[in-house]
Scaffold this motif. Sequence first.
Motif, short mmCIF file in Angstrom:
data_model
loop_
_atom_site.label_atom_id
_atom_site.label_comp_id
_atom_site.label_asym_id
_atom_site.label_seq_id
_atom_site.Cartn_x
_atom_site.Cartn_y
_atom_site.Cartn_z
N LEU A 85 0.87 -1.18 0.00
CA LEU A 85 0.00 0.00 0.00
C LEU A 85 0.90 1.23 0.00
O LEU A 85 1.83 1.32 0.80
CB LEU A 85 -0.89 0.01 1.23
N VAL A 86 0.64 2.18 -0.90
CA VAL A 86 1.41 3.42 -0.96
C VAL A 86 0.43 4.59 -0.95
O VAL A 86 -0.46 4.67 -1.80
CB VAL A 86 2.30 3.48 -2.23
N VAL A 87 0.60 5.48 0.02
CA VAL A 87 -0.26 6.65 0.16
C VAL A 87 0.58 7.90 -0.10
O VAL A 87 1.64 8.07 0.51
CB VAL A 87 -0.91 6.72 1.55
N VAL A 88 0.11 8.75 -1.01
CA VAL A 88 0.83 9.98 -1.35
C VAL A 88 -0.18 11.12 -1.47
O VAL A 88 -1.39 10.89 -1.56
CB VAL A 88 1.60 9.84 -2.69
N GLY A 89 0.33 12.34 -1.49
CA GLY A 89 -0.51 13.47 -1.83
C GLY A 89 -0.80 13.47 -3.32
O GLY A 89 0.00 12.97 -4.13
N ALA A 90 -1.94 14.03 -3.71
CA ALA A 90 -2.33 14.01 -5.12
C ALA A 90 -1.34 14.75 -6.01
O ALA A 90 -1.25 14.47 -7.21
CB ALA A 90 -3.72 14.61 -5.27
N ASP A 91 -0.56 15.69 -5.43
CA ASP A 91 0.41 16.44 -6.23
C ASP A 91 1.82 15.85 -6.15
O ASP A 91 2.79 16.48 -6.56
CB ASP A 91 0.44 17.90 -5.77
N PHE A 92 1.96 14.62 -5.65
CA PHE A 92 3.25 13.97 -5.48
C PHE A 92 3.94 13.80 -6.84
O PHE A 92 3.33 13.36 -7.81
CB PHE A 92 3.06 12.61 -4.80
N ARG A 93 5.22 14.16 -6.89
CA ARG A 93 6.04 13.96 -8.08
C ARG A 93 7.32 13.23 -7.68
O ARG A 93 7.85 13.47 -6.60
CB ARG A 93 6.41 15.29 -8.75
#
Length: 308
Positions: free
Chosen positions: A118-126
């Motif tokens: 499972l990987v959780v990031v912010g929607a603007d992750f680059r």
Amino acid sequence: MRIFRSLDAVTPPRRGLALAVGNFDGLHRGHRRIIRRLSREAEAAGLPVVLLTFAPHPEKIFSPDRLLMIQTLDQRLRALCKLGVESVAVVPFTKSFARMSADSFASGVLSSALKARLVVVGADFRFGAKRRGDAAFLEAAGRRLGFRTIAVPPLLEEGAPVSSSRIRTTLLSGNVEEAARLLGRPYEIEGDVVSGSGRGRTLGFPTANLASPNEILPPGVFATRLFRKGKTWNSVTNVGRRPTFGASEPSVETHILDASPLLYGAYLRLTFVARLRDERVFRSSRALAGAIRADIAAARRIFGRFGL
């Protein structure tokens, strides 16, 4: 909280890991939203949690003077510990790491090295070389590599996302009240008390002079609170260049109200409650002393309003 200082130090279990990935500078309200989502999803999936972050910040590698950090790495790690994060992996970000492609990061780091499920990031992750990877790329890679990706939408405040860059701009303008609203807590710096010029004492307002490793020092005069080993003092702090005396180097000078503790050499934390005024040039030491008395009176009113 366990802290891993490299990817090699992390030994993921067979069932894999739940990860949040990002810089998390400032650990603001939007970051905490990502971490809460990670905790809920990891608990439901029965996965241990690791937060993956980077030091230095990727932008520091190529433009070290352009980006000013909201927190030191130590402050960030202490804040993550207070949030109850199980483990943090601090990845040394180097020029060779920066050249890693988005696909190599997803397959080699997240999937192979960390066994991400499972990987959780912010929607603007680059991520990846030239920032070519984004949340959509990560979702597609996860379907191929066996992990689920959750992109958490940004938290909006007055129609704009709560972000580290927005908070940096706010702090650099001296607006510590707005920064506190975005952070979800008062902005804080820390450092050692060092010897100063002694001018505050000659004016009747002795100060503790703070040498801080923090990169953002909001300009102006502020109502502040000082912390050391369980003790707290209300204070008035000048952050600037002391233009009345022709100084050029920035300084942090805090006058403690109603107490005179011996603090030379101590390591202190200083939080910003409210901005009182701009730093400015005064015609005389007497005029400066009068302004300081007015600052103290204004600060007392603010502390009283907040019950401090």
